[in-house]
Design a protein around this motif. Structure first.
Motif, PDB file in Angstrom:
ATOM      1  N   ALA A  71       0.834  -1.198   0.000  1.00 53.67           N
ATOM      2  CA  ALA A  71       0.000   0.000   0.000  1.00 53.67           C
ATOM      3  C   ALA A  71       0.869   1.248   0.000  1.00 53.67           C
ATOM      4  N   LEU A  72       0.334   2.293  -0.588  1.00 53.91           N
ATOM      5  CA  LEU A  72       0.967   3.607  -0.586  1.00 53.91           C
ATOM      6  C   LEU A  72      -0.104   4.625  -0.265  1.00 53.91           C
ATOM      7  N   PHE A  73       0.130   5.402   0.783  1.00 55.60           N
ATOM      8  CA  PHE A  73      -0.796   6.451   1.175  1.00 55.60           C
ATOM      9  C   PHE A  73      -0.065   7.786   1.085  1.00 55.60           C
ATOM     10  N   LYS A  74      -0.206   8.446  -0.062  1.00 51.36           N
ATOM     11  CA  LYS A  74       0.518   9.689  -0.317  1.00 51.36           C
ATOM     12  C   LYS A  74       0.170  10.775   0.691  1.00 51.36           C
ATOM     13  N   ASN A  75      -1.085  10.877   1.063  1.00 49.15           N
ATOM     14  CA  ASN A  75      -1.507  11.928   2.006  1.00 49.15           C
ATOM     15  C   ASN A  75      -0.821  11.789   3.359  1.00 49.15           C
ATOM     16  N   ASP A  76      -0.465  10.575   3.715  1.00 49.03           N
ATOM     17  CA  ASP A  76       0.191  10.319   4.997  1.00 49.03           C
ATOM     18  C   ASP A  76       1.690  10.056   4.834  1.00 49.03           C
ATOM     19  N   ASN A  77       2.185  10.126   3.589  1.00 49.57           N
ATOM     20  CA  ASN A  77       3.598   9.821   3.294  1.00 49.57           C
ATOM     21  C   ASN A  77       3.981   8.458   3.850  1.00 49.57           C
ATOM     22  N   LEU A  78       3.100   7.481   3.665  1.00 41.13           N
ATOM     23  CA  LEU A  78       3.261   6.154   4.255  1.00 41.13           C
ATOM     24  C   LEU A  78       3.334   5.078   3.176  1.00 41.13           C
ATOM     25  N   LEU A  79       4.333   4.214   3.310  1.00 48.33           N
ATOM     26  CA  LEU A  79       4.517   3.075   2.421  1.00 48.33           C
ATOM     27  C   LEU A  79       4.462   1.806   3.266  1.00 48.33           C
ATOM     28  N   LYS A  80       3.645   0.855   2.845  1.00 45.47           N
ATOM     29  CA  LYS A  80       3.569  -0.424   3.542  1.00 45.47           C
ATOM     30  C   LYS A  80       4.170  -1.494   2.642  1.00 45.47           C
ATOM     31  N   ILE A  81       5.014  -2.344   3.246  1.00 42.31           N
ATOM     32  CA  ILE A  81       5.636  -3.431   2.502  1.00 42.31           C
ATOM     33  C   ILE A  81       5.470  -4.740   3.268  1.00 42.31           C
ATOM     34  N   LYS A  82       5.689  -5.848   2.552  1.00 44.02           N
ATOM     35  CA  LYS A  82       5.565  -7.181   3.160  1.00 44.02           C
ATOM     36  C   LYS A  82       6.765  -8.015   2.738  1.00 44.02           C
ATOM     37  N   SER A  83       7.426  -8.616   3.706  1.00 44.54           N
ATOM     38  CA  SER A  83       8.593  -9.463   3.465  1.00 44.54           C
ATOM     39  C   SER A  83       8.195 -10.689   2.654  1.00 44.54           C
ATOM     40  N   LEU A  84       9.007 -11.020   1.672  1.00 43.82           N
ATOM     41  CA  LEU A  84       8.759 -12.230   0.896  1.00 43.82           C
ATOM     42  C   LEU A  84       9.252 -13.473   1.623  1.00 43.82           C
ATOM     43  N   SER A  85      10.165 -13.305   2.576  1.00 44.70           N
ATOM     44  CA  SER A  85      10.706 -14.477   3.265  1.00 44.70           C
ATOM     45  C   SER A  85       9.798 -15.002   4.369  1.00 44.70           C
ATOM     46  N   ASP A  86       9.145 -14.098   5.104  1.00 44.69           N
ATOM     47  CA  ASP A  86       8.322 -14.579   6.213  1.00 44.69           C
ATOM     48  C   ASP A  86       6.941 -13.922   6.320  1.00 44.69           C
ATOM     49  N   GLY A  87       6.612 -13.012   5.404  1.00 38.90           N
ATOM     50  CA  GLY A  87       5.294 -12.389   5.401  1.00 38.90           C
ATOM     51  C   GLY A  87       5.115 -11.252   6.396  1.00 38.90           C
ATOM     52  N   GLU A  88       6.186 -10.912   7.132  1.00 38.45           N
ATOM     53  CA  GLU A  88       6.089  -9.811   8.091  1.00 38.45           C
ATOM     54  C   GLU A  88       5.851  -8.505   7.338  1.00 38.45           C
ATOM     55  N   THR A  89       5.005  -7.651   7.906  1.00 38.84           N
ATOM     56  CA  THR A  89       4.717  -6.368   7.277  1.00 38.84           C
ATOM     57  C   THR A  89       5.497  -5.253   7.967  1.00 38.84           C
ATOM     58  N   GLY A  90       5.760  -4.208   7.209  1.00 40.14           N
ATOM     59  CA  GLY A  90       6.474  -3.066   7.743  1.00 40.14           C
ATOM     60  C   GLY A  90       5.917  -1.774   7.190  1.00 40.14           C
ATOM     61  N   LYS A  91       6.110  -0.712   7.956  1.00 44.04           N
ATOM     62  CA  LYS A  91       5.668   0.615   7.546  1.00 44.04           C
ATOM     63  C   LYS A  91       6.874   1.537   7.452  1.00 44.04           C
ATOM     64  N   TYR A  92       6.880   2.336   6.403  1.00 46.38           N
ATOM     65  CA  TYR A  92       7.948   3.314   6.184  1.00 46.38           C
ATOM     66  C   TYR A  92       7.321   4.664   5.921  1.00 46.38           C
ATOM     67  N   LEU A  93       7.969   5.709   6.421  1.00 43.81           N
ATOM     68  CA  LEU A  93       7.525   7.077   6.196  1.00 43.81           C
ATOM     69  C   LEU A  93       8.488   7.754   5.250  1.00 43.81           C
ATOM     70  N   ASP A  94       7.955   8.641   4.423  1.00 44.08           N
ATOM     71  CA  ASP A  94       8.795   9.464   3.553  1.00 44.08           C
ATOM     72  C   ASP A  94       9.656  10.344   4.445  1.00 44.08           C
ATOM     73  N   ALA A  95      10.944  10.420   4.154  1.00 37.91           N
ATOM     74  CA  ALA A  95      11.884  11.209   4.972  1.00 37.91           C
ATOM     75  C   ALA A  95      11.478  12.671   5.063  1.00 37.91           C
ATOM     76  N   ILE A  96      10.641  13.139   4.146  1.00 33.79           N
ATOM     77  CA  ILE A  96      10.179  14.521   4.195  1.00 33.79           C
ATOM     78  C   ILE A  96       9.415  14.800   5.494  1.00 33.79           C
ATOM     79  N   GLU A  97       8.877  13.749   6.096  1.00 31.80           N
ATOM     80  CA  GLU A  97       8.175  13.886   7.380  1.00 31.80           C
ATOM     81  C   GLU A  97       9.102  14.405   8.464  1.00 31.80           C
ATOM     82  N   PHE A  98      10.403  14.206   8.289  1.00 32.75           N
ATOM     83  CA  PHE A  98      11.378  14.566   9.324  1.00 32.75           C
ATOM     84  C   PHE A  98      12.166  15.816   8.967  1.00 32.75           C
ATOM     85  N   ALA A  99      11.845  16.430   7.825  1.00 41.25           N
ATOM     86  CA  ALA A  99      12.563  17.642   7.400  1.00 41.25           C
ATOM     87  C   ALA A  99      12.091  18.843   8.216  1.00 41.25           C
ATOM     88  N   ASP A 100      12.989  19.812   8.334  1.00 40.42           N
ATOM     89  CA  ASP A 100      12.644  21.041   9.074  1.00 40.42           C
ATOM     90  C   ASP A 100      11.691  21.895   8.320  1.00 40.42           C
TER      91      ASP A 100
END
Length: 100
Positions: A71-100
């Motif tokens: 999934a990609l949620f542009k409004n929230d700058n959020l990317l969701k991914i899923k591991s191919l090895s074990d199916g674990e899911t992860g969330k990543y934020l666009d680094a712009i969220e941390f910019a000054d």
């Protein structure tokens, strides 16, 4: 009338929460780990470094497929991914969220 309003509201929510994968958007950003699965155990990743590549919905490290974009949620700058090895899911934020 109430049914029409309810349908319009649901349609708006569906469109605004769309998780369509925009390859150009994903590739142009630096993604910082937020929660769950970490790609190669790293705190973040980007596609401009040449280490990672996005083909379709699959993220490769070198020639090895590592995860799929779920999934990609542009409004929230959020990317969701899923591991191919074990199916674990992860969330990543666009680094712009941390910019000054």
């Amino acid at each position: 009338m109430k049914n029409t309003a309810a349908i319009l509201i649901l349609l708006f929510l569906f469109v605004s929460c769309s998780s369509e994968i925009d390859h150009a958007y994903i590739k142009a950003r630096t993604w910082v780990h937020h929660d769950g699965f970490k790609l190669d155990g790293e705190p973040g990743f980007e596609f401009t470094s040449g280490i990672y590549e996005l083909k379709g919905d699959t993220i490769y490290s070198g020639s090895q497929p590592k995860a799929v974009v779920t999934a990609l949620f542009k409004n929230d700058n959020l990317l969701k991914i899923k591991s191919l090895s074990d199916g674990e899911t992860g969330k990543y934020l666009d680094a712009i969220e941390f910019a000054d």
